[in-house]
Structure formats: C-alpha cells, structure tokens
Design an enzyme around this catalytic site. Structure first.
Site, PDB file in Angstrom:
ATOM      1  N   HIS A 165     -16.382 -15.294 -17.753  1.00 23.45           N
ATOM      2  CA  HIS A 165     -17.535 -14.884 -16.964  1.00 23.45           C
ATOM      3  C   HIS A 165     -17.321 -13.459 -16.483  1.00 23.45           C
ATOM      4  CE1 HIS A 165     -14.580 -16.812 -14.243  1.00 23.45           C
ATOM      5  NE2 HIS A 165     -14.875 -15.793 -13.440  1.00 23.45           N
TER       6      HIS A 165
ATOM      7  N   ASP B  63      -1.860  -1.360  -3.855  1.00 22.53           N
ATOM      8  CA  ASP B  63      -2.247  -0.586  -5.034  1.00 22.53           C
ATOM      9  C   ASP B  63      -1.141  -0.572  -6.083  1.00 22.53           C
ATOM     10  OD1 ASP B  63      -0.440   1.125  -3.801  1.00 22.53           O
ATOM     11  OD2 ASP B  63      -1.945   2.602  -3.210  1.00 22.53           O
TER      12      ASP B  63
ATOM     13  N   ASN C 190       0.852  -1.184   0.000  1.00 26.92           N
ATOM     14  CA  ASN C 190       0.000   0.000   0.000  1.00 26.92           C
ATOM     15  C   ASN C 190       0.889   1.235   0.000  1.00 26.92           C
ATOM     16  OD1 ASN C 190      -1.784   2.102   0.534  1.00 26.92           O
ATOM     17  ND2 ASN C 190      -2.925   0.982   2.102  1.00 26.92           N
TER      18      ASN C 190
ATOM     19  N   GLU D 267      -4.114 -20.282 -18.730  1.00 27.43           N
ATOM     20  CA  GLU D 267      -4.198 -21.164 -17.557  1.00 27.43           C
ATOM     21  C   GLU D 267      -4.687 -22.531 -18.018  1.00 27.43           C
ATOM     22  OE1 GLU D 267      -6.474 -21.683 -13.250  1.00 27.43           O
ATOM     23  OE2 GLU D 267      -7.270 -20.293 -14.751  1.00 27.43           O
TER      24      GLU D 267
ATOM     25  N   ASP E  68      -6.773 -20.929  -0.825  1.00 27.22           N
ATOM     26  CA  ASP E  68      -7.528 -19.681  -0.803  1.00 27.22           C
ATOM     27  C   ASP E  68      -8.456 -19.642   0.404  1.00 27.22           C
ATOM     28  OD1 ASP E  68      -9.247 -17.555  -1.364  1.00 27.22           O
ATOM     29  OD2 ASP E  68     -10.297 -18.626  -2.955  1.00 27.22           O
TER      30      ASP E  68
ATOM     31  N   ASP F 263      -7.361 -16.367 -17.790  1.00 21.98           N
ATOM     32  CA  ASP F 263      -7.962 -17.201 -16.763  1.00 21.98           C
ATOM     33  C   ASP F 263      -8.761 -18.322 -17.419  1.00 21.98           C
ATOM     34  OD1 ASP F 263      -8.674 -17.627 -13.936  1.00 21.98           O
ATOM     35  OD2 ASP F 263     -10.691 -17.054 -14.568  1.00 21.98           O
TER      36      ASP F 263
ATOM     37  N   ARG G 270      -3.128 -16.107   0.272  1.00 17.47           N
ATOM     38  CA  ARG G 270      -3.205 -14.750  -0.252  1.00 17.47           C
ATOM     39  C   ARG G 270      -2.977 -13.720   0.854  1.00 17.47           C
ATOM     40  NH1 ARG G 270      -8.607 -15.570  -4.143  1.00 17.47           N
ATOM     41  NH2 ARG G 270      -7.780 -17.370  -5.301  1.00 17.47           N
TER      42      ARG G 270
ATOM     43  N   HIS H  73      -2.046 -18.144  -6.632  1.00 17.08           N
ATOM     44  CA  HIS H  73      -3.211 -17.775  -5.840  1.00 17.08           C
ATOM     45  C   HIS H  73      -4.226 -18.912  -5.740  1.00 17.08           C
ATOM     46  CE1 HIS H  73      -4.256 -17.158 -10.013  1.00 17.08           C
ATOM     47  NE2 HIS H  73      -5.532 -17.103  -9.691  1.00 17.08           N
ATOM     48  N   ASP H  74      -4.057 -19.965  -6.553  1.00 15.00           N
ATOM     49  CA  ASP H  74      -4.984 -21.099  -6.551  1.00 15.00           C
ATOM     50  C   ASP H  74      -4.456 -22.317  -5.807  1.00 15.00           C
ATOM     51  OD1 ASP H  74      -7.118 -19.999  -8.033  1.00 15.00           O
ATOM     52  OD2 ASP H  74      -6.067 -20.345  -9.912  1.00 15.00           O
TER      53      ASP H  74
END
Length: 621
Positions: free
Chosen positions: A261, A188, A147, A374, A515, A345, A519, A447-448
């Site tokens: 999606h 950010d 940040n 992916e 998850d 993705d 993270r 992250h998965d």
C-alpha cells in the site's frame, strides 16, 4: 501400543532430520510387530494440492526378536510441501500409522489423531547470504534512535517537532477523533552513523531500518515517495554515508519495503493535493491510476485493512511492478546506493508474482542481497491469497521474521514450561530449509509488539485500551526481575539457529506496551549499563563461535523449568542450559560436557554445573 513404529526426528527412522533438497536421497524406516503378520507396507506421500501416492516399502529384516523393519529410499525431484503417513496390510486388513505429535507415530485407532507428517522439499540451488549467518541484527525505528543535531531542511509545516525525548509519543485523538501521528523527535540517519561504534560494541553486523522514505506520519508506513529520503531523516548523501561508514564497522544496512500500500497523502495517490503531480485520486488519466482499485471513483477504493489513509496497490499491475522491481526501479536504486537488502512489510499480503520479481531484481543487482519477509506463522505451511505459499522453497525469500521462536522464548520466560519451548522450537527447525533457518530474524520484540521486558513481566495488554497501556510501568521489583529474565531470553535468542535481532533500546532496558508505547526514544544517558554489558558479552560470544553460524541444534533435556540444548559446528560447539526456576539448580552433565569451560560467567564445571536462578550457563568445547 507400547512400541514406536516411526519417529521423524530419529535418524534411525528418517535418514535426515528436517527439510531436504530436491533430488536428495532419503531413507524411511518403519518398525512393525511381527505379531501383526504384515504382508505389505506403504509410504503414502501427498504433494500439497495433489492426490496421495502409495510407495511400496521393502521388508529389511528383524529388529530384535519381535519387530520387523520395512524401509524405502526415495528422492523427490520437485520442490514443494509434502505430507506423509504409513499404511500396511496384515491378516486383519489395512492399518495406518499417523503422527501423534512431536514427530512420534502411532497405529491409528478410534482415539489417536490422524495427522500426516510434513516434509519440506526445497530447491537444491537455494542459497542465502552467508554474510548474515552468525551475525547480530539491530532494528531501528529511525525517528526515535538518535538526533545528530544536523539541520533539517524542507520539513513540511504540518509536522510537530519535539525535544522532550523522555515522554511518550502523542497518541490521543484530536478534536476530530483522529490520531495524526505527526509528532517527531528528530532521529536521523546522521545520528545512526554517529552511533555506529556503539552498535559495533554490541556485535551488530546488520542494521534493519524501519521505513526511511518520505511519508507524512512518524511511522512512515504510509509511503509518499519511494525515491526520496524523508527530509527529517536527511537525504541520499546521508544514506550513502551511513552505508559506507557502516561497512567500515563490519555492518550492513537493510531497508523496510512497504509495497502492499501507499499513503493517500502521497505523490502517487495525492488525495490531499500536497503534490503537483496528477495522482490517482485526482484523475483517472493519472499514470498511477492503474496501481489502485476504485469501487466508486474517487472516494471509494480498496485500502489496507480498511484504513482509508492507506490505499492498497495492485502489486501485479505491470506499471507498479516495473516501478518497484524494474531495471531502474525502487529495489535496485537503494541497493545501488548502499543497502544490503530488504525487509518486506506484510509479505504474506504480497502475491507470489510480486515476490518472485522483487527477489529476482534484488539478486540481479547484488547476488548476496537479503530478502526477508514479515510472516507471523510457520512460513513453510502458510496459507495466504487462497493458496499455500512457497516463501522458503528457493527463488523467493531468504528469511522471515521468526515469530514462532519469539513466542517460544517469551512464553518460556513467563511460564517456565520447558516442554512447550522445546516443542515449538523443534517444530520450526524440522520444517524450515537449512539455508533459511540459518538466516531467520530471531527477534523478541519489534515495533509491532510489546517491549520484551514488558511482555515478560507486565500484565497482559489483551483487551486493554491505550489509556490503560499508557499508564502502566513495571514496579522496581518487577523491573529488576524483568531484567534478569530478559538476560535469560537474550541467551536463548543469541544461541538458537538463526540471527538474533535486538529492537533498539531493549538492551538498555526500555519498557512499553503496544504501538506507540513500544516506540519510545532510546534513553541516551539513562541506559541500564549492566544490561548493555550483558548484550555486549553475548555479541562477542556470537562473533567467536563458529557453531552459531550454521551449527545443528540438539535438545539434551527440557523438563521441570529447565532446557538444555547443543549447537555443534565443524570446529566448536556449545551446551546452553537455561533455568527458569526461581532457585539455583545443579545440572548433572552428560559425559561429553563434563569438565568443559563455562564461557558466560566463568562458573566451575565438574561432572555437574550450578545454573543460577532464572539464568543460564554456556559450556564450550
């Protein structure tokens, strides 16, 4: 039979290892005992989805006193996936030779498997971005990295802003039984820009950002507006500044494209009525209505894996295709603003027509744009949408996330089974086109998945709920051993074909299960400095070794908990020896590597080299 009739990984039998280009001449040799009295032999080739074709082979003389050579030269003009085996006629009738594993062939009988060999034939014009080869990727989950303290503007009121970065993300369901994912730590784009010197110190040449577009969950995989940066991350100016500043550090930025999606709480669907636009949920006259599939309007619709918050789009809808890949579409907009490419993705859930159009759009805007997908399996023989996919044959993807390598590396770190590691790696190297192989995203955590150090040393999370996962951390002893083994896996990750990708914080010693525990926030001020220094050493080595860009891979040995392999380029080469045993070993070196320089630890090298317990050495010429 005691003899070896064919081996796809031996240049005597197949003139080129691995995949080949369209039109490239390839020679196959078959060895058969003279005692078989063979009168004819055949190379039986099947193009995927078509009938097999038997090509006659030619008698080419004797091999020693007891074996005959049959050979054939062939060039295939059409790209695609092919499968082959051999057949022969003898005094006893028709016989066949199939693959029994690891490239080796055997005469078929009642107990041998009857599997064909795979041959990947890719477009001779297939090229992938040279700028990525030999580099280092770094994956950032933007909310959790850094940040900058810059004022956040136009932040939706339903977000929870947190400053307790040492704690876990909120994961328990609310009183309605829902996990809202609406807590944010304020990482950010300006914060990433501020940390570019640190990333450069790791040798990073490419940053992969998890989604940065406006979305109303902290993971941002439920896109609300593809044309706008999420307000907690900044704005377009911040993105341009990041890309421009990164370029000065020799770093490019690629974005996460979530195109299968959208979010239900989005400009396009607008189920919650957050936006003033007429979303597909609000009216059948909405311009976005053709994007979606409704079963019983408006509350029953096709959604991603059944999650009603993620309405699935029809990627082949002309309106959607134009919006994403058109002249002024999403793909081009962000490339024009400074992005160097896209990570797609769930690429295996995107139809070929969409992938073709996206790739063409990206390459038309920037000829060297990276398009990375992916895909969790071997991408050359993957089935999806009821058909064989052609991701890596040219004209579609440049690269994929290399889960087979990740699994091979982590399994070796956990179990020490060297043979399994070599087998898994060689299978991929044999199947993948060289242009794609050199750009593979070689991660060991994302992250998965669980954090790498947790995957290596922690109890299995299979069948465990979030409550169990939230309470588990490694003991001090487990953590220290985990750090040692993480260094070993990093050496493999940084020296195998492809491009290593560091998941933010792995290099600092972050741990965590699935998850959202994988993270957590980057531990600024509490990093494992020894581990960071090791990653910096590996990054510097990658930057100095030409063989790690496009060099060939050759396994020297893989047995008894130890693997050794060579990478050799035009101007230099290395020998990597990885010892998973819990004691030091003495490795007797082949002649060509004796008395060479050891560049990881500076260890002395004679006719042998001492390899530390659960550690590696790297020899260089």
């Amino acid at each position: 039979m005691a003899f070896l009739p064919f081996h796809s990984r031996d240049l005597f039998f197949k003139s080129k290892f691995g995949a080949v280009k369209t039109g490239e001449k390839l020679r196959f040799r078959l060895l058969l005992p003279r005692s078989f009295c063979v009168s004819a032999s055949f190379f039986v080739l099947t193009k995927d989805g078509e009938d097999p074709v038997a090509h006659g082979m030619y008698w080419a003389g004797m091999h020693g006193d007891t074996q005959e050579i049959w050979d054939l030269e062939i060039a295939l003009p059409e790209r695609g996936l092919y499968f082959y085996h051999f057949e022969y006629d003898s005094a006893w009738g028709r016989g066949a030779i199939y693959c029994i594993g690891d490239g080796a062939g055997a005469v078929a009988n009642a107990v041998t498997p009857q599997n064909d060999w795979q041959l990947t034939v890719y477009d001779a014009n297939y090229q992938t971005p040279d700028w990525l080869k030999g580099g280092v990727m770094y994956q950032i989950f933007p909310d959790r990295f850094y940040n900058s303290g810059k004022e956040k503007k136009n932040v939706p009121a339903d977000r929870i802003l947190r400053t307790d970065t040492e704690n876990q993300p909120y994961w328990r369901p609310n009183k309605d039984g829902k996990v809202l994912n609406n807590d944010y730590f304020g990482g950010d784009l300006a914060g990433i820009t501020e940390k570019l010197p640190y990333l450069q110190s790791l040798g990073v040449t490419c940053i992969y950002l998890n989604p940065i577009f406006e979305a109303h969950a902290n993971h941002r995989y439920n896109t609300a507006d593809y044309l706008k940066i999420d307000p907690l991350l900044g704005d377009e100016a911040d993105f341009k500044t990041l890309c421009e500043t990164a370029k000065k550090f020799g770093i490019r930025v690629i974005l996460d494209g979530v195109f299968s999606h959208t979010g239900d709480d989005s400009l396009y669907f607008n189920r919650a009525g957050r936006y003033k636009t007429l979303g597909a949920y609000n009216s059948e006259k909405s311009p976005y209505y053709p994007w979606y599939t409704f079963f019983d309007y408006p509350d029953s619709y096709k959604s991603w894996w059944g999650f009603e918050t993620l309405p699935e789009v029809n990627e082949e809808s002309p309106e959607y295709l134009e919006f994403i890949t058109g002249k002024n579409g999403v793909v081009k907009k962000w490339l024009r603003l400074g992005a160097a490419g896209w990570r797609l993705d769930v690429a295996d859930e995107l139809p070929d027509a969409f992938l073709d159009a996206l790739s063409a759009s990206a390459k038309a805007e920037k000829a060297d744009a990276l398009v990375l997908g992916e895909v969790w399996e071997d991408a050359t023989n993957k089935w999806a949408y009821g058909e064989r996919r052609r991701y890596l044959l040219g004209g579609q993807l440049d690269s994929v996330m290399n889960y087979p390598f990740a699994n091979a590396i982590l399994n070796f770190a956990r179990s020490g089974i060297a043979e399994g590691f070599a087998r898994a790696v060689t299978d991929i190297v044999e199947n993948y086109p060289k242009p794609a192989l050199d750009c593979m995203m070689n991660h060991i955590g994302t992250h998965d998945t669980e954090r790498a150090i947790t995957k290596i040393m922690g109890e299995s999370a299979e069948g465990r709920d979030r409550e169990w996962q939230s309470q588990r951390v490694l003991s001090d002893m487990e953590y220290q051993k985990g750090v040692t083994l993480l260094k070993l896996t990093a050496v493999l990750q940084f020296t195998l074909p492809g491009v290593p990708c560091i998941y933010y914080g792995d290099e600092a010693g972050l741990q965590g299960y699935k998850d959202p525990f994988n993270r957590g926030c980057y531990p600024w001020g509490h990093e494992n400095q020894d581990l960071i220094a090791f990653y910096q050493t590996l990054g510097a080595l990658r930057g100095s070794l030409d063989c790690l860009k496009t060099g060939e891979l050759h396994f020297v040995s893989a047995v008894l908990g130890c693997v050794a392999y060579e990478r050799e380029g035009d101007s230099d080469g290395i020998l990597v020896i990885a010892n998973r045993n819990e004691q030091e070993i003495t490795y007797n070196l082949p002649d060509k590597w004796q008395y060479k320089r050891e560049i990881l630890h500076g260890k002395p090298v004679t006719s042998c080299v001492h390899v530390p317990a659960m550690g590696c050495v790297i020899l260089n010429f």
